[in-house]
Design a protein around this motif. Sequence first.
Motif, PDB file in Angstrom:
ATOM      1  N   ALA A  34     154.789  51.379 147.834  1.00  0.00           N
ATOM      2  CA  ALA A  34     153.645  52.165 147.394  1.00  0.00           C
ATOM      3  C   ALA A  34     152.361  51.368 147.557  1.00  0.00           C
ATOM      4  O   ALA A  34     152.329  50.166 147.256  1.00  0.00           O
TER       5      ALA A  34
ATOM      6  N   PHE B 189     151.681  57.905 140.547  1.00  0.00           N
ATOM      7  CA  PHE B 189     152.343  57.906 141.852  1.00  0.00           C
ATOM      8  C   PHE B 189     151.724  58.933 142.775  1.00  0.00           C
ATOM      9  O   PHE B 189     151.668  58.731 143.979  1.00  0.00           O
TER      10      PHE B 189
ATOM     11  N   TYR C 148     149.321  57.606 145.159  1.00  0.00           N
ATOM     12  CA  TYR C 148     149.712  56.465 145.981  1.00  0.00           C
ATOM     13  C   TYR C 148     150.116  56.893 147.384  1.00  0.00           C
ATOM     14  O   TYR C 148     150.733  57.941 147.574  1.00  0.00           O
TER      15      TYR C 148
ATOM     16  N   MET D 196     152.642  56.229 150.305  1.00  0.00           N
ATOM     17  CA  MET D 196     154.019  55.755 150.263  1.00  0.00           C
ATOM     18  C   MET D 196     154.557  55.436 151.655  1.00  0.00           C
ATOM     19  O   MET D 196     154.239  56.128 152.633  1.00  0.00           O
TER      20      MET D 196
END
Length: 126
Positions: free
Chosen positions: A98, A29, A32, A34
């Motif tokens: 995402a 994450f 990523y 967002m």
Amino acid sequence: QVQLVESGGGLVQAGGSLRLSCAASRRTFSSYYMGWFRQAPGKEREFVAAISWSGGNTYYADSVKGRFTVSRDNAKITVYLQMNSLKPEDTAVYYCAAAETPPGSKRVRSQGYDYWGQGTQVTVSS
């Protein structure tokens, strides 16, 4: 594949505040890009805010600029949307999204993102 789970929605009076959270399922994450989107009944999904992987760059829709703040905590693999001075027109289902690679100019479009949460309802009463 990454799962996103939003929380923090609810009912609030106009002028109030809410903080939405979006928890991711994978440590990747942190790389990523967002975004937050929202969809009101009978309307198309619209861009709200976005944040780069480092948190160093943020973008907002004109309708929320100055009232909403997007942030992220990569250690907690969570992105937040602090919403202040809420208005009835902010009522919608809010989604986090995402993107595995920076979407560039597509950051304001749903097509720029690869993964989506299920959404959380925000209702602002007048």
